[in-house]
Design a protein around this motif. Structure first.
Motif, mmCIF file in Angstrom:
data_model
loop_
_atom_site.group_PDB
_atom_site.id
_atom_site.type_symbol
_atom_site.label_atom_id
_atom_site.label_comp_id
_atom_site.label_asym_id
_atom_site.label_seq_id
_atom_site.Cartn_x
_atom_site.Cartn_y
_atom_site.Cartn_z
ATOM 1 N N THR A 1 12.981 3.112 4.257
ATOM 2 C CA THR A 1 12.835 4.053 5.363
ATOM 3 C C THR A 1 12.409 3.327 6.632
ATOM 4 N N GLY A 2 11.491 2.386 6.493
ATOM 5 C CA GLY A 2 11.037 1.614 7.650
ATOM 6 C C GLY A 2 12.169 0.856 8.316
ATOM 7 N N ALA A 3 13.061 0.279 7.514
ATOM 8 C CA ALA A 3 14.195 -0.463 8.074
ATOM 9 C C ALA A 3 15.186 0.459 8.758
ATOM 10 N N ALA A 4 15.328 1.677 8.237
ATOM 11 C CA ALA A 4 16.325 2.609 8.774
ATOM 12 C C ALA A 4 15.850 3.334 10.021
ATOM 13 N N MET A 5 14.530 3.438 10.208
ATOM 14 C CA MET A 5 14.009 4.388 11.192
ATOM 15 C C MET A 5 13.618 3.789 12.528
ATOM 16 N N MET A 6 13.417 2.469 12.616
ATOM 17 C CA MET A 6 12.749 1.954 13.804
ATOM 18 C C MET A 6 13.621 2.061 15.063
ATOM 19 N N LEU A 7 14.806 1.477 15.055
ATOM 20 C CA LEU A 7 15.629 1.522 16.259
ATOM 21 C C LEU A 7 16.076 2.956 16.556
ATOM 22 N N LYS A 8 16.506 3.667 15.537
ATOM 23 C CA LYS A 8 17.000 5.024 15.761
ATOM 24 C C LYS A 8 15.853 5.990 16.070
ATOM 25 N N GLY A 9 14.742 5.846 15.363
ATOM 26 C CA GLY A 9 13.605 6.734 15.595
ATOM 27 C C GLY A 9 12.937 6.495 16.931
ATOM 28 N N LEU A 10 12.795 5.234 17.314
ATOM 29 C CA LEU A 10 12.221 4.942 18.631
ATOM 30 C C LEU A 10 13.161 5.390 19.746
ATOM 31 N N THR A 11 14.473 5.340 19.475
ATOM 32 C CA THR A 11 15.444 5.851 20.444
ATOM 33 C C THR A 11 15.276 7.357 20.626
ATOM 34 N N ALA A 12 15.175 8.087 19.510
ATOM 35 C CA ALA A 12 14.950 9.536 19.607
ATOM 36 C C ALA A 12 13.647 9.831 20.334
ATOM 37 N N GLN A 13 12.634 9.010 20.107
ATOM 38 C CA GLN A 13 11.334 9.218 20.761
ATOM 39 C C GLN A 13 11.453 9.065 22.275
ATOM 40 N N TYR A 14 12.056 7.965 22.728
ATOM 41 C CA TYR A 14 12.101 7.770 24.187
ATOM 42 C C TYR A 14 13.026 8.776 24.857
ATOM 43 N N LEU A 15 14.053 9.248 24.136
ATOM 44 C CA LEU A 15 14.932 10.248 24.731
ATOM 45 C C LEU A 15 14.208 11.585 24.905
ATOM 46 N N LEU A 16 13.657 12.104 23.820
ATOM 47 C CA LEU A 16 13.076 13.446 23.855
ATOM 48 C C LEU A 16 11.705 13.497 24.516
ATOM 49 N N ARG A 17 11.012 12.354 24.574
ATOM 50 C CA ARG A 17 9.647 12.347 25.101
ATOM 51 C C ARG A 17 9.511 11.642 26.444
#
Length: 334
Positions: free
Chosen positions: A123-139
């Motif tokens: 999960t850690g490998a799958a989430m960092m680039l995509k999850g941080l991208t979602a974070q900066y977009l929505l927040r």
């Protein structure tokens, strides 16, 4: 992958830009970390569209190039001046420079974050680039006046890795996310994961549907990683003073356009975003990661890993992504 010596790592490299056939599995030497660096032994590796852009030459980089932008693993050595990580720490990252398609690497420490025990290596490998991208977009990438519960937003490629995270995160924020995807199955997945409305852009006119859903008002912001195929018509989905946030080129780069067209469409704003502008400092990276980790650990955001590829099958992985055969996140397993 197997390691024959502590300083030798298998890695995926390209010697020139081109198709998936350019991806080669090679042996590389890995030394000790210098000041501000760490050495990490990977447990899983994330796959992203930016990898394809770099391989194809859409994003030009010096050759030879070791591929990959995100991974998770265990810290093996820490260089001088690194205080937030220790040997033995579980860690994950999305970071420049490329090089995550490997067993072992030395890299800058500033974008590497401790991985909470509640989050697995995969999960850690799958989430960092995509999850941080979602974070900066929505927040952080917001229209005039910000976003409030009940606001409509349009998110293209809603069944992809970033899209499925954004669907869930938007739902948690109370936003009305309108998600587009290229098949009924992908639309159903986006709806299941939190999209308030879905549009199959291969069979429906997404501009007309957005206007219908919003009572003719349009959306406050469009988040678009598709690029060439969706950009122009996305501008017509915006309400006055709305924001067009481009953050990818899955269908190809957006053609040049005249800023003069933005006035008659409602004095709208256009921005081209990239994650790496947001994580230039250790403090920013950690703050964004902490919010992402909280969303995942709390269960508000589930990281779906829908494809796992062996490292030897990395060319197949790239073809599958390019041919739009994937949903959610994809990883390389070691």
């Amino acid at each position: 992958m197997s390691v024959s010596a502590s300083t030798i790592s298998k890695a995926v490299r390209i010697d020139k830009h081109g198709g998936p056939e350019e991806l080669k599995l090679v042996d590389v030497e890995v030394g000790e970390p210098g000041p501000g660096e760490i050495r990490i032994r990977h447990k899983a590796i994330g796959l992203n569209f930016i990898d394809i852009y770099q391989r194809s030459g859409l994003y030009q980089l010096p050759m030879p190039l070791q591929m990959g932008m995100e991974a998770s693993g265990v810290i093996e050595a820490v260089g001088e001046g690194v205080s937030h990580l220790q040997v033995g720490d579980r860690a994950a990252y999305a970071s420049q420079p490329p090089g995550s398609y490997c067993e072992l690497r030395v890299m800058p420490a500033k974008c590497v974050c401790k991985l909470p025990d509640a989050i697995s290596f995969e999960t850690g490998a799958a989430m960092m680039l995509k999850g941080l991208t979602a974070q900066y977009l929505l927040r952080r990438t917001l229209p005039q006046g910000g976003l409030q519960a009940g606001d409509f937003i349009l998110f293209h490629a809603a069944a992809g890795g970033v899209g499925l995270i954004a669907c869930q995160w938007a739902r948690a924020l109370g936003l009305q996310l309108i998600g587009t995807a290229g098949s009924d199955e992908k639309c159903a997945l986006a709806k299941q994961m939190g999209a308030a409305h879905v549009i199959n852009y291969s069979t429906e006119d997404f501009v007309a549907r957005v206007k219908e859903i919003t009572g003719g008002k349009g959306v406050k912001v469009v988040y678009d990683s598709v690029g060439k195929d969706t950009f122009d018509r996305s501008l017509d989905c915006l309400s006055p003073f709305g924001l067009m946030a481009s953050f990818g080129n899955a269908s190809g780069p957006v053609a040049p356009f005249s800023p003069g067209i933005l006035g008659p469409k409602g004095s709208i704003y256009v921005t081209r975003q990239t994650l790496f502008s947001h994580i230039t400092t250790r403090e920013n990276t950690q703050a964004m990661a902490d919010e992402l980790f909280d969303m995942v650990v709390s269960g508000k955001v589930e990281i779906r890993i829908d494809q796992r590829f062996a490292s030897a099958d990395v060319a197949l992985a790239h073809r599958s992504m390019e041919e739009r055969k994937t949903t959610g996140c994809s990883i390389l397993t070691l």
